[in-house]
Scaffold this motif. Structure first.
Motif, PDB file in Angstrom:
ATOM      1  N   GLY A 129       0.824  -1.210   0.000  1.00  0.00           N
ATOM      2  CA  GLY A 129       0.000   0.000   0.000  1.00  0.00           C
ATOM      3  C   GLY A 129       0.849   1.246   0.000  1.00  0.00           C
ATOM      4  N   ALA A 130       0.187   2.392  -0.006  1.00  0.00           N
ATOM      5  CA  ALA A 130       0.899   3.675  -0.067  1.00  0.00           C
ATOM      6  C   ALA A 130       0.332   4.653   0.957  1.00  0.00           C
ATOM      7  N   PHE A 131       1.233   5.474   1.497  1.00  0.00           N
ATOM      8  CA  PHE A 131       0.841   6.548   2.402  1.00  0.00           C
ATOM      9  C   PHE A 131       0.967   7.869   1.643  1.00  0.00           C
ATOM     10  N   LYS A 154     -12.227   6.908  -5.311  1.00  0.00           N
ATOM     11  CA  LYS A 154     -11.859   8.061  -4.487  1.00  0.00           C
ATOM     12  C   LYS A 154     -11.555   7.652  -3.047  1.00  0.00           C
ATOM     13  N   THR A 155     -10.606   8.341  -2.447  1.00  0.00           N
ATOM     14  CA  THR A 155     -10.252   8.155  -1.038  1.00  0.00           C
ATOM     15  C   THR A 155     -10.267   9.528  -0.372  1.00  0.00           C
ATOM     16  N   TRP A 171      -3.039  17.315   5.024  1.00  0.00           N
ATOM     17  CA  TRP A 171      -3.941  16.192   4.799  1.00  0.00           C
ATOM     18  C   TRP A 171      -3.116  14.905   4.705  1.00  0.00           C
ATOM     19  N   TYR A 172      -3.728  13.759   5.013  1.00  0.00           N
ATOM     20  CA  TYR A 172      -3.048  12.468   4.847  1.00  0.00           C
ATOM     21  C   TYR A 172      -4.090  11.365   4.637  1.00  0.00           C
ATOM     22  N   ALA A 173      -3.646  10.284   3.968  1.00  0.00           N
ATOM     23  CA  ALA A 173      -4.542   9.158   3.676  1.00  0.00           C
ATOM     24  C   ALA A 173      -3.715   7.940   3.274  1.00  0.00           C
ATOM     25  N   HIS A 174      -4.344   6.775   3.304  1.00  0.00           N
ATOM     26  CA  HIS A 174      -3.725   5.521   2.859  1.00  0.00           C
ATOM     27  C   HIS A 174      -4.529   4.949   1.698  1.00  0.00           C
ATOM     28  N   THR A 175      -3.827   4.370   0.729  1.00  0.00           N
ATOM     29  CA  THR A 175      -4.484   3.662  -0.377  1.00  0.00           C
ATOM     30  C   THR A 175      -3.735   2.360  -0.646  1.00  0.00           C
TER      31      THR A 175
END
Length: 210
Positions: A129-131, A154-155, A171-175
């Motif tokens: 996965g990716a951060f 979308k995430t 902002w931050y998210a994981h995919t």
């Protein structure tokens, strides 16, 4: 002949005596009048039909939408998941990954134009996965940051900012993995009413840049 006159006189006298008694007796007219009076009184006391006033439902006060941005103190470490930590200082964004190496993105070195809305994007990942993280800036009404891939998936990212409603935040998210460490995903910034403020297309270059 005199006997007939006497008999007639007796009959007249009997009628005269009976007449006062008939006059004093109740008549049909008086009975009807009493009945009519009683009926009128009954009608007068009958309750009239009342019209209930229309019920007015008070308008409900508008509930303000929750603030989509989490306020954090300068230097406070935020666990971003997956072994990543993010924190903010007045000069920019800081973060570390599972390797412990610290990264920094400035908001005061002149590399971003805070006079208008914009976003930046940094990402790193592997086969699991990716951060993703970045800055949003040029607005005090940030409402949502979304990442999207070529297929339209979308995430929604998490937003954090310093106290005092600054014109920037992080902002931050994981995919999941995408073969480019997540750098090929596009980033879009919206305000709290859903209006598009800025967008950054994805690029096919090595992760860590942007």
């Amino acid at each position: 002949m005199k006997k007939y006159w006497l008999a007639a006189a007796g009959v007249v006298a009997a009628v005269a005596i009976a007449a006062p008694s008939a006059v004093g007796a109740p008549t049909e007219t008086s009975t009807t009048s009493e009945t009519s009076t009683t009926s009128t009184a009954s009608t007068a006391t009958r309750p009239e039909a009342r019209t209930e006033p229309a019920k007015v439902t008070p308008a409900k006060a508008a509930v303000p939408a929750p603030n989509p941005v989490v306020t954090v103190r300068p230097g406070r470490r935020v666990d971003a998941g997956g072994g990543f930590t993010v924190w903010l200082t007045h000069d920019g964004k800081h973060w570390t990954g599972p390797d412990g190496y610290e990264n920094f993105r400035s908001v005061v070195d002149g590399n971003i134009d805070r006079s208008q809305p914009g976003v930046s994007h940094q990402s790193e990942g592997d086969a699991t996965g990716a951060f993703h993280s970045g800055l949003y800036y040029g607005t005090r009404k940030a409402g949502r940051v979304e990442l999207s891939d070529a297929e339209g998936h979308k995430t929604v990212a998490t937003l954090i900012a310093l106290p005092g409603r600054p014109d920037w935040g992080v902002w931050y998210a994981h995919t999941g993995p995408d073969g480019n460490g997540g750098s090929s995903l596009g980033v879009t910034l919206y305000d709290r009413e859903g209006k598009l403020l800025a967008e950054l297309p994805g690029f096919d270059f090595p992760a860590g840049r942007g």
